[in-house]
Design an enzyme around this catalytic site. Structure first.
Site, PDB file in Angstrom:
ATOM      1  N   HIS A  33      -4.898  -1.020  -5.325  1.00  0.00           N
ATOM      2  CA  HIS A  33      -5.430   0.095  -4.542  1.00  0.00           C
ATOM      3  C   HIS A  33      -6.209   1.015  -5.465  1.00  0.00           C
ATOM      4  O   HIS A  33      -5.692   1.424  -6.495  1.00  0.00           O
ATOM      5  CB  HIS A  33      -4.291   0.840  -3.831  1.00  0.00           C
ATOM      6  CG  HIS A  33      -3.613  -0.049  -2.838  1.00  0.00           C
ATOM      7  ND1 HIS A  33      -2.489  -0.787  -3.141  1.00  0.00           N
ATOM      8  CD2 HIS A  33      -3.969  -0.398  -1.579  1.00  0.00           C
ATOM      9  CE1 HIS A  33      -2.169  -1.527  -2.098  1.00  0.00           C
ATOM     10  NE2 HIS A  33      -3.043  -1.324  -1.137  1.00  0.00           N
ATOM     11  N   ARG A  38       5.954 -11.382   5.747  1.00  0.00           N
ATOM     12  CA  ARG A  38       5.353 -11.318   7.089  1.00  0.00           C
ATOM     13  C   ARG A  38       6.105 -12.246   8.024  1.00  0.00           C
ATOM     14  O   ARG A  38       6.449 -13.372   7.660  1.00  0.00           O
ATOM     15  CB  ARG A  38       3.883 -11.748   7.051  1.00  0.00           C
ATOM     16  CG  ARG A  38       3.022 -10.915   6.126  1.00  0.00           C
ATOM     17  CD  ARG A  38       2.386  -9.706   6.801  1.00  0.00           C
ATOM     18  NE  ARG A  38       1.834  -8.811   5.781  1.00  0.00           N
ATOM     19  CZ  ARG A  38       0.569  -8.810   5.392  1.00  0.00           C
ATOM     20  NH1 ARG A  38      -0.291  -9.619   5.965  1.00  0.00           N
ATOM     21  NH2 ARG A  38       0.161  -7.984   4.456  1.00  0.00           N
ATOM     22  N   CYS A  64       0.807  -1.229   0.000  1.00  0.00           N
ATOM     23  CA  CYS A  64       0.000   0.000   0.000  1.00  0.00           C
ATOM     24  C   CYS A  64       0.840   1.279   0.000  1.00  0.00           C
ATOM     25  O   CYS A  64       0.644   2.131  -0.868  1.00  0.00           O
ATOM     26  CB  CYS A  64      -0.954   0.033   1.189  1.00  0.00           C
ATOM     27  SG  CYS A  64      -1.454  -1.548   1.813  1.00  0.00           S
ATOM     28  N   GLN A 116       0.943 -10.902  -3.516  1.00  0.00           N
ATOM     29  CA  GLN A 116      -0.478 -10.560  -3.496  1.00  0.00           C
ATOM     30  C   GLN A 116      -0.971 -10.142  -4.870  1.00  0.00           C
ATOM     31  O   GLN A 116      -0.243  -9.505  -5.617  1.00  0.00           O
ATOM     32  CB  GLN A 116      -0.717  -9.417  -2.514  1.00  0.00           C
ATOM     33  CG  GLN A 116      -0.590  -9.834  -1.068  1.00  0.00           C
ATOM     34  CD  GLN A 116      -0.821  -8.664  -0.150  1.00  0.00           C
ATOM     35  OE1 GLN A 116      -0.138  -7.658  -0.220  1.00  0.00           O
ATOM     36  NE2 GLN A 116      -1.804  -8.789   0.723  1.00  0.00           N
ATOM     37  N   LYS A 148     -14.340  -3.726   5.981  1.00  0.00           N
ATOM     38  CA  LYS A 148     -13.834  -4.554   4.882  1.00  0.00           C
ATOM     39  C   LYS A 148     -14.758  -5.716   4.615  1.00  0.00           C
ATOM     40  O   LYS A 148     -15.606  -6.051   5.444  1.00  0.00           O
ATOM     41  CB  LYS A 148     -12.446  -5.085   5.229  1.00  0.00           C
ATOM     42  CG  LYS A 148     -12.434  -5.940   6.481  1.00  0.00           C
ATOM     43  CD  LYS A 148     -11.112  -6.640   6.675  1.00  0.00           C
ATOM     44  CE  LYS A 148     -11.164  -7.518   7.913  1.00  0.00           C
ATOM     45  NZ  LYS A 148     -10.069  -8.461   8.030  1.00  0.00           N
ATOM     46  N   HIS A 184      -8.438  -1.150  -0.689  1.00  0.00           N
ATOM     47  CA  HIS A 184      -7.356  -2.136  -0.866  1.00  0.00           C
ATOM     48  C   HIS A 184      -8.062  -3.432  -1.249  1.00  0.00           C
ATOM     49  O   HIS A 184      -8.938  -3.875  -0.515  1.00  0.00           O
ATOM     50  CB  HIS A 184      -6.629  -2.451   0.444  1.00  0.00           C
ATOM     51  CG  HIS A 184      -6.108  -1.264   1.179  1.00  0.00           C
ATOM     52  ND1 HIS A 184      -4.770  -1.044   1.357  1.00  0.00           N
ATOM     53  CD2 HIS A 184      -6.743  -0.245   1.812  1.00  0.00           C
ATOM     54  CE1 HIS A 184      -4.598   0.054   2.077  1.00  0.00           C
ATOM     55  NE2 HIS A 184      -5.776   0.559   2.370  1.00  0.00           N
ATOM     56  N   ASP A 227      -2.546  -7.671  -5.715  1.00  0.00           N
ATOM     57  CA  ASP A 227      -2.869  -6.475  -4.940  1.00  0.00           C
ATOM     58  C   ASP A 227      -3.331  -5.314  -5.813  1.00  0.00           C
ATOM     59  O   ASP A 227      -2.902  -5.195  -6.959  1.00  0.00           O
ATOM     60  CB  ASP A 227      -1.617  -6.041  -4.161  1.00  0.00           C
ATOM     61  CG  ASP A 227      -1.986  -5.359  -2.857  1.00  0.00           C
ATOM     62  OD1 ASP A 227      -3.189  -5.237  -2.592  1.00  0.00           O
ATOM     63  OD2 ASP A 227      -1.077  -4.958  -2.114  1.00  0.00           O
TER      64      ASP A 227
HETATM   65 ZN   LIG Z   1      -3.195  -2.246   0.659  1.00  0.00          ZN
END
Ligand SMILES: [Zn+2]
Length: 570
Positions: free
Chosen positions: A314, A292, A263, A310, A399, A445, A312
């Site tokens: 945004h 992580r 992010c 991910q 979320k 996200h 991912d």
């Molecule tokens: Zn994010």
């Protein structure tokens, strides 16, 4: 339930501060216990009474092995990323302690407190073990032994997969058998290596997502794996995520971190790209690798890993665009899942619980209310099935999680979409609205496939390794009956490759039955056999996975069939 069992010379702990409002009241503030087995317990969502029973059995087994009669049950939420609700966790811990009391001297450290503690682990091979225990419904106990520290030469970083209690479609078994991924002792636990077939599969998924996302106006970016700690301080991630991040490295006197999420990097791209409301919505996407911090003992195949990529994205927008953008995400979920074969999923809407846990959520309550309403409205308009859970929202906004049942019947989150109304303000992100005023954007996200690691695990288990043709790393295997047929095999192979089909040939001198069996075990969708008869007639003997062979198939017919299947993502 995750437990970490440590055989100790002693443990000493002291209550410091309440971690939750409902922290357990006890008479003693501190305690020291000599020669004991300390069991750190982390109850998880979905755990029930049967978990307590199984946990007791596991603890007894280890206590017997290490010859101790004293057990310390130590609630320790940090072993799990999906902890049970406090009340449930406490009742399970109490049940475990009571049940053990019949045979052991049992101490239980108070629940819901920040505690200081000190222990001395004995350091013998059985002195550090971790166990993952699943409920009766999930029926399986997975044992993953922690690397044994006592004899580094003999056992350094050993990654043992105990198959005895695993179903045959467990992705760790399939991943090994099909050459998808490898966990190397040399590389370390939770750091899967994608083997050639696995990387092919992962890359097809990445390319597929890119294609579909670009069709929906997403713009792909690429960002580095390390970043100044300064950025994570500004975003507020450091206080919330520090435990999940790896220790910083010092570069020129400054702390840098491996990125635990993409992010902040994307936000910096926003700052560079967006000036006015006309630039919004901006949808950035990246197959971003993140890191992580996980205990080696709790890492688990491709599902609990230390490094993962991910799917991912945004999405940056004005508050007015939230509902429409959220709907767009829901539509994308639906379209993608229909193609990749995710069935029987449902959405979980996670909302804040301002009454019981007001400190967790920062930001303006009105903005929270707006975000919650808009998501709920989007979900209703979309007409999808969802459950609401109070208290499960992230610190920065409500979320939705996409829930499935895994092969063991356990509920799992495979993907998520989160609204962020806090970080944009914290980072000073802005756009100029139609009136010339400075405004703060909202962020979504979202990860449709979650992480590619977890998604591949899901796919393997769901399909029992029989991947659809378009996703199969090897789509066709061409076998020669005798050495005489090698040239013809080569011709067919080259034709298939030229048409974009992933083919392999097997020219070894083994019997054709042996080669067919091997292709079957590799779960290849199509096997073609070329013998003298096929050469003479210019045809193929084609065997679709799990079916009887068809003889006399023309190359053109087969090519037309398989290319159509690939194109239609079947
Ligand atoms: Zn994010």
């Amino acid at each position: 339930m995750k437990i970490l069992l440590t055989h100790c010379d002693y443990i000493e702990y002291e209550k410091k501060k309440k971690a939750i409002e409902s922290a357990e009241q006890t008479d003693t503030d501190k305690e020291r216990i000599e020669e004991c087995l300390v069991v750190f317990c982390s109850a998880e969502q979905g755990d029930d009474e049967s978990v307590a029973e199984k946990t007791v059995a596991e603890i007894k087994k280890v206590a017997e092995q290490v010859h101790t009669k004293t057990i310390v049950v130590y609630p320790f939420v940090h072993l799990s990323s999906t902890p049970a609700k406090p009340a449930v966790a406490l009742s399970i811990v109490i049940k475990i302690a009571q049940s053990l009391k019949k045979d052991y001297e049992v101490h239980r450290s108070p629940f819901g407190w920040y505690k200081s503690f000190e222990l001395k682990c004995k350091g013998h091979p059985l002195s550090e073990l971790s166990r993952e225990i699943r409920s009766a419904a999930q029926e399986k106990t997975i044992l993953v032994n922690k690397p044994e520290k006592k004899d580094p030469q003999a056992s350094r970083g050993k990654i043992i997969l105990d198959r005895r209690n695993l179903p045959p479609n467990d992705h760790r078994i399939l991943g090994e058998e099909l050459g998808i991924f490898h966990l190397s002792e040399e590389v370390g636990a939770g750091l899967p290596l994608w083997m050639p077939y696995g990387e092919t599969l992962r890359n097809i998924l990445i390319q597929f997502m890119r294609q579909i996302e670009e069709k929906y106006g997403y713009r792909y970016v690429s960002t580095p794996h390390i970043t100044r700690g300064h950025l994570y301080e500004k975003t507020g991630h450091l206080p919330y995520y520090k435990d999940s991040m790896y220790a910083p490295m010092n570069i020129e006197g400054e702390e840098y971190y491996l990125k635990p999420m993409n992010c902040p990097h994307h936000h910096m791209i926003y700052n560079k790209m967006v000036e006015s409301y006309r630039d919004l919505p901006l949808r950035l996407a990246e197959p971003g690798m993140t890191y992580r911090n996980e205990l080696s003992g709790v890492t688990y195949g491709l599902i609990r890993v230390r490094a993962f990529t991910q799917n991912d994205s945004h999405i940056y927008m004005t508050p007015e665009q939230l509902k429409e953008e959220f709907l767009g995400v829901l539509r994308l979920f639906k379209e993608v899942y229909a193609i990749v074969g995710v069935k029987d999923y449902w959405f979980r809407l996670s909302l804040p619980d301002f009454k019981n846990n007001p400190d967790k959520y920062t930001g303006d309550p009105n903005e929270w209310a707006h975000a919650c309403d808009e998501i709920r409205n989007a979900m209703k308009e979309f007409g999808t099935k969802f459950v609401e859970e109070e208290g499960e929202a992230a610190f920065y906004g409500p979320k939705i999680d996409v829930q499935i049942k895994n092969s063991l019947g356990k509920e799992e989150t495979i993907a998520t979409s989160q609204v962020d109304i806090v970080v944009p303000k914290r980072l000073g992100m802005f756009y100029i609205d139609a009136n010339g005023d400075k405004k703060t954007p909202i962020i979504i996200h979202r990860a449709i496939l979650g992480s590619y690691e977890r998604f591949v695990a899901y796919l393997l288990e769901q399909t029992e390794g029989k991947l659809p043709v378009w996703l199969s790393p090897v789509q066709v295997k061409i076998l020669s009956l005798t050495d005489r047929n090698a040239q013809r095999v080569k011709e067919i192979y080259e034709k298939l490759i030229a048409c974009g089909v992933r083919a392999e040939r097997d020219l070894r001198q083994n019997t054709v039955d042996y080669k067919i069996r091997e292709a079957e075990m590799q779960k290849v969708p199509y096997t073609i056999v070329i013998g003298d008869k096929e050469e003479a007639s210019g045809t193929l003997a084609v065997r679709a996975r799990g079916e009887k062979p068809r003889f006399g198939v023309s190359t053109e017919e087969f090519l037309a069939r398989i290319t159509k299947e690939i194109e239609n993502k079947l």
